[in-house]
Design an enzyme around this catalytic site. Sequence first.
Site, mmCIF file in Angstrom:
data_model
loop_
_atom_site.group_PDB
_atom_site.id
_atom_site.type_symbol
_atom_site.label_atom_id
_atom_site.label_comp_id
_atom_site.label_asym_id
_atom_site.label_seq_id
_atom_site.Cartn_x
_atom_site.Cartn_y
_atom_site.Cartn_z
ATOM 1 N NE ARG A 45 66.414 -3.459 13.663
ATOM 2 C CZ ARG A 45 65.955 -4.614 14.180
ATOM 3 N NH1 ARG A 45 66.168 -4.894 15.453
ATOM 4 N NH2 ARG A 45 65.285 -5.473 13.444
ATOM 5 C CE1 TYR A 76 69.984 21.359 19.708
ATOM 6 C CE2 TYR A 76 68.751 19.376 20.219
ATOM 7 C CZ TYR A 76 69.270 20.254 19.302
ATOM 8 O OH TYR A 76 69.067 20.031 17.975
ATOM 9 C CG ASP A 112 73.683 17.168 26.012
ATOM 10 O OD1 ASP A 112 74.820 17.127 25.507
ATOM 11 O OD2 ASP A 112 72.665 17.491 25.369
ATOM 12 C CE LYS A 148 74.862 19.487 17.139
ATOM 13 N NZ LYS A 148 74.066 19.572 18.352
HETATM 14 C C1 LIG Z 1 72.773 19.157 18.778
HETATM 15 C C2 LIG Z 1 72.556 18.856 20.186
HETATM 16 C C3 LIG Z 1 71.732 17.793 20.597
HETATM 17 C C4 LIG Z 1 70.958 16.935 19.598
HETATM 18 O O1 LIG Z 1 71.797 16.182 18.807
HETATM 19 P P1 LIG Z 1 71.476 15.774 17.267
HETATM 20 O O2 LIG Z 1 72.711 15.068 16.855
HETATM 21 O O3 LIG Z 1 71.215 17.031 16.533
HETATM 22 O O4 LIG Z 1 70.271 14.902 17.294
HETATM 23 C C5 LIG Z 1 71.614 17.541 21.945
HETATM 24 N N1 LIG Z 1 72.265 18.310 22.863
HETATM 25 C C6 LIG Z 1 73.042 19.345 22.510
HETATM 26 C C7 LIG Z 1 73.724 20.137 23.562
HETATM 27 C C8 LIG Z 1 73.213 19.655 21.180
HETATM 28 O O5 LIG Z 1 73.979 20.695 20.834
#
Ligand SMILES: *Cc1c(COP(=O)(O)O)cnc(C)c1O
Length: 387
Positions: free
Chosen positions: A54, A106, A178, A203
């Site tokens: 961990r 998001y 982000d 993504k």
């Molecule tokens: C998908 C997404 C998230 C969340 O990420 P996960 O991997 O699904 O937990 C946060 N910000 C954006 C812009 C996203 O597209």
Amino acid sequence: MSKASLDNKKIATRMIHAGAEPDPSTGAIMTPIFQTSTYVQSAPGQHKGYEYARSQNPTRAALETALAVIENGKFGLAFSSGVAATDTVIKLLVPGDEVIAANDMYGGTYRLFTKVYEKFGIKFIYVDTTNPENVTKALTEKSKLIWIETPTNPLMNITDIEAIAAISKKAGTILCVDNTFASPYLQNPLDLGADIVMHSSTKYLGGHSDVIQGALIMNDEGLKDQLYFIQKSCGAVPGPFDCFLVLRGIKTLHVRMKAHCENGIVIANYLRNHPKVEKVFWCGFEDHHNHEIAKKQMRGFGGMLSFTLKDSSIEAATKVLSSTKLFSLAESLGGVESLINHPASMTHASIPREERIKNGLSDGLIRLSIGIEDAEDLVEDLKQAIG
Ligand SMILES: *Cc1c(COP(=O)(O)O)cnc(C)c1O
């Protein structure tokens, strides 16, 4: 190659060699998947830097180095999901602290903030961050964190990272960006003054729709120590196989992003000229209200866009959403295959309708994650679906 020896290398070289060192015990060119929970010590406290998985895992360590390299940061941390990475940043705060957050982001981030953290006494103030003045106005002496997303999901709004970073520095707050939509290939927020970059590695970093993962990258060692402490204390760490997948994804990020950008240009222009389309939300258009800022802080405009039809009924949008054949109807984005999504009922359903409409996210909005198939085939698919 070691992180230091990549410091002066160009972007493709950095993507391919980031975090990759031949395995010292075998010479394996690819980082092995260290599927282990613990490590044998030769005497109590005598170990090779790895005690319990961990806290430390060599596959994750290679990925974390790679994350730092590709975002021009000093330190990277990997998490079991993008929201787990966001959650870790919020855990830096204490009750009474205030967060200024973008009003267009998001849906899962909004849900985490409002439904999980408000009850712990953390206050979230949502503003339109595309105008930096709104951020200045929202600052109070309790402000601790500014959270922005650019381009935004799904309206493709652009926030000036440098301008917000200057405001944040002056106010003594932490700025977290982000960067999921742009990916490190198109935009590097740390270079523009941000303190933390967050990614949903699910993504573009993973890039193949086969893994859930998140990341944080930063330059400040004190901040890294605090975030690492939360990572190991709360335990939202990714497994070694998932780390391997994201490491592999990163090696082709630059090639994929170039193709996403090229297809994005073709589809954006096709939709804009379509008689049944009302509006295309894409920051690459010269008349997009923040195009100049996008051009200044991004190397390209990516493969994400949204659009509305002149017929604004849900039925009209539903017909398109159910008729595409190459674009699969699904949540998520950033994979090599094209996806189509209905934010109001899918990715952004957790945002109350009133709030959504107020921020410009209409019921008929359709979002595309443009993959790297042949552009002609994608256009053909949209043509038959829109009619
Ligand atoms: C998908 C997404 C998230 C969340 O990420 P996960 O991997 O699904 O937990 C946060 N910000 C954006 C812009 C996203 O597209």
